[in-house]
Design a protein around this motif. Structure first.
Motif, mmCIF file in Angstrom:
data_model
loop_
_atom_site.group_PDB
_atom_site.id
_atom_site.type_symbol
_atom_site.label_atom_id
_atom_site.label_comp_id
_atom_site.label_asym_id
_atom_site.label_seq_id
_atom_site.Cartn_x
_atom_site.Cartn_y
_atom_site.Cartn_z
ATOM 1 N N GLN A 266 0.813 -1.212 0.000
ATOM 2 C CA GLN A 266 0.000 0.000 0.000
ATOM 3 C C GLN A 266 0.850 1.267 0.000
ATOM 4 O O GLN A 266 0.474 2.278 -0.595
ATOM 5 C CB GLN A 266 -0.924 0.002 1.223
ATOM 6 C CG GLN A 266 -1.873 -1.172 1.277
ATOM 7 C CD GLN A 266 -2.774 -1.245 0.067
ATOM 8 O OE1 GLN A 266 -3.340 -0.240 -0.360
ATOM 9 N NE2 GLN A 266 -2.901 -2.428 -0.518
ATOM 10 N N ASN A 271 -3.187 2.605 -4.168
ATOM 11 C CA ASN A 271 -4.577 3.024 -3.960
ATOM 12 C C ASN A 271 -4.752 4.532 -4.006
ATOM 13 O O ASN A 271 -5.875 5.014 -4.157
ATOM 14 C CB ASN A 271 -5.112 2.443 -2.651
ATOM 15 C CG ASN A 271 -5.545 0.996 -2.822
ATOM 16 O OD1 ASN A 271 -6.017 0.614 -3.886
ATOM 17 N ND2 ASN A 271 -5.355 0.176 -1.817
ATOM 18 N N GLN A 393 -2.030 -4.404 6.420
ATOM 19 C CA GLN A 393 -2.193 -3.897 5.059
ATOM 20 C C GLN A 393 -3.421 -3.002 4.964
ATOM 21 O O GLN A 393 -3.378 -1.933 4.341
ATOM 22 C CB GLN A 393 -2.311 -5.060 4.066
ATOM 23 C CG GLN A 393 -2.392 -4.601 2.626
ATOM 24 C CD GLN A 393 -2.538 -5.758 1.656
ATOM 25 O OE1 GLN A 393 -3.430 -5.767 0.816
ATOM 26 N NE2 GLN A 393 -1.667 -6.757 1.763
ATOM 27 N N ASN A 397 -3.609 0.889 4.100
ATOM 28 C CA ASN A 397 -4.511 1.323 3.044
ATOM 29 C C ASN A 397 -5.344 2.511 3.520
ATOM 30 O O ASN A 397 -5.490 3.518 2.810
ATOM 31 C CB ASN A 397 -5.416 0.142 2.645
ATOM 32 C CG ASN A 397 -6.328 0.443 1.463
ATOM 33 O OD1 ASN A 397 -6.589 1.586 1.125
ATOM 34 N ND2 ASN A 397 -6.842 -0.607 0.853
#
Length: 459
Positions: A266, A271, A393, A397
């Motif tokens: 991430q 993202n 994770q 994120n």
């Protein structure tokens, strides 16, 4: 049915958890514009509606470890399918429910629970049924399914919205977008009843005859006997050590390596691009709103195509080599974008930089992280250790998704020194660290059984 076809079908069904991961994550991006107008949301509430599912993902990943240990991988996936179905149904706000933002957020969080459980359970289940020589590509089906889900939901929400007026979309179009997820979630739930339980989980629970029957179907009788010996020796060895303490060596070291590598997926910035791609294209690169839709479609398509590259090379080249190649491409892509922004030379070079980053991520850190996480943890602690790594994770994120817009719009980033490039330089630093961390701490797992990999940490 041949054992190859049987293994393929099992993998495809379990990988549908990844498709729902991508679908559920993407559906909010298509629906949020209209539901925000329907509920007259301000910026803070809009962020809460969109981001609430990520907190559910974090909790879902944390509870997935104990759930998988207690009821097994298959039943954990069935639970996730039920949660996906409930979330999709409730997020559309059926007419007999009291319509409110709080209730919508509640159903989004329920969906997050499903994503968190599936994101840990599906790749682990696939790894535990797959032969060593095929494990990398089969686990990569999970990442492929995520990308397909994200791509499909983008098309579905686009066509739902296109065939309705803006007033109709604000009134009920966004509901249909959420309800469209009921089709894959119910299909996932039904098909899961036809897949076997994980043989390694069955051995851990002392159900050797049932486990051996499944191993024979997947590996053939001769190879099943070899695999069984390795699993039983691993369990026997672990039981001699008494009660397991995750805070002591070697388990603490393995878990720490796993959670750092998981978080780096991430921190490389993927993202930020996927969640805020339209903002990057429109505000940073100067594309018009009509162009943005085309750029997003191209981005999703490249993400899909290059995931196939990983699928066909991860067992041939090895995990670490793919990370090296992919990280080099990711670094080059973000430096192209950052330098073009900093020097105020935005244009095609900037777009190529973003697309190069996406392509490189799709063939490396996207699938490889899931492969590595499903492989490196010993049988005895796999469910709990992977739960911790995946939870970190999701936490990372959430941090990236919350901090990226803040940093992007900050005075420092918009100053004449950076001209909007600062976030991409920061991501570039994390990509460089990923290269170092992979070289130093990640073992090459290509072609080794899960039991053989346990010995790597003792060398």
């Amino acid at each position: 049915m041949t054992k190859q076809l049987y293994l393929f079908l099992i993998t495809v069904v379990s990988a549908l958890g990844g498709l729902l991961f991508g679908y559920d994550t993407g559906v909010i991006n298509g629906a949020q514009f209209f539901l925000s107008k329907h509920f007259d949301l301000d910026a803070t509430m809009k962020g809460w509606v969109v981001g609430s599912a990520l907190l559910g993902c974090l909790v879902g990943a944390l509870i997935a470890g104990p759930i998988n240990f207690k009821i097994g991988r298959k039943n954990a996936l069935i639970l996730s399918a039920i949660l996906f179905t409930v979330s999709a149904w409730g997020s559309g706000m059926p007419s007999f429910l009291p319509e409110s933002v709080s209730l919508l957020v509640t159903f989004r969080i329920i969906g997050g629970f499903g994503i968190g459980i599936a994101s840990m359970s599906a790749p682990m289940y696939i790894a535990e049924i797959a032969p060593p020589e095929k494990r990398g590509s089969l686990v990569s089906y999970y990442q492929l399914a995520i990308v397909i889900g994200f791509f499909v939901v983008f098309l579905v929400t686009y066509f739902i919205g296109k065939n309705l007026t803006e007033a109709q979309n604000i009134e009920f179009g966004w509901r249909r977008m959420f309800w469209s997820e009921l089709i894959p979630s119910i299909l996932f739930l039904i098909l899961l009843f036809f897949v076997p339980k994980s043989p390694r989980w069955l051995y851990l629970k002392g159900k050797e005859p049932e486990a051996y029957t499944i191993l024979k179907k997947i590996n053939g009788k001769k190879q099943a006997s070899v695999v069984q010996i390795g699993i039983l020796e691993s369990i026997k060895k672990a039981s001699k050590g008494g009660k397991i303490n995750l805070l002591k060596s070697p388990f603490f070291k393995i878990i720490l390596i796993g959670l750092v590598f998981s978080s780096l997926q991430q921190l490389t910035g993927i993202n930020a691009v996927l969640y805020y791609g339209s903002d990057i294209f429109e505000k940073t690169l100067g594309f018009t709103k009509d162009d943005v839709l085309l750029q997003q479609t191209i981005l999703a398509l490249i993400n899909l195509i290059f995931t196939f590259v990983a699928l066909f090379t991860v067992d041939k080249f090895g995990r670490k080599k793919l990370v090296y190649i992919g990280d080099a491409g990711m670094l080059t892509g973000f430096l192209m974008l950052a330098i073009s922004l900093q020097t105020e030379q935005v244009g095609w070079i900037s777009l190529i930089g973003i697309l190069l980053f996406i392509a490189s991520f799709a063939m490396s850190m996207g699938p490889v992280v899931w492969v590595i996480l499903s492989e490196i943890f010993p049988n005895k602690i796999r469910s709990l250790a992977m739960s911790i790594a995946v939870a970190f994770q999701w936490f990372t994120n959430y941090l990236v998704s919350q901090l990226f817009p803040v940093l992007s719009e900050s005075e420092l980033n918009m100053s004449s020194t950076w001209n909007g490039s600062l976030p991409y330089y920061i991501f570039a630093v994390f990509i460089l660290f990923t290269l170092f961390f992979t070289y130093k701490f990640i073992p090459e797992t290509k072609g080794k059984s899960l039991e053989d990999l346990e010995n790597v940490w003792e060398e």
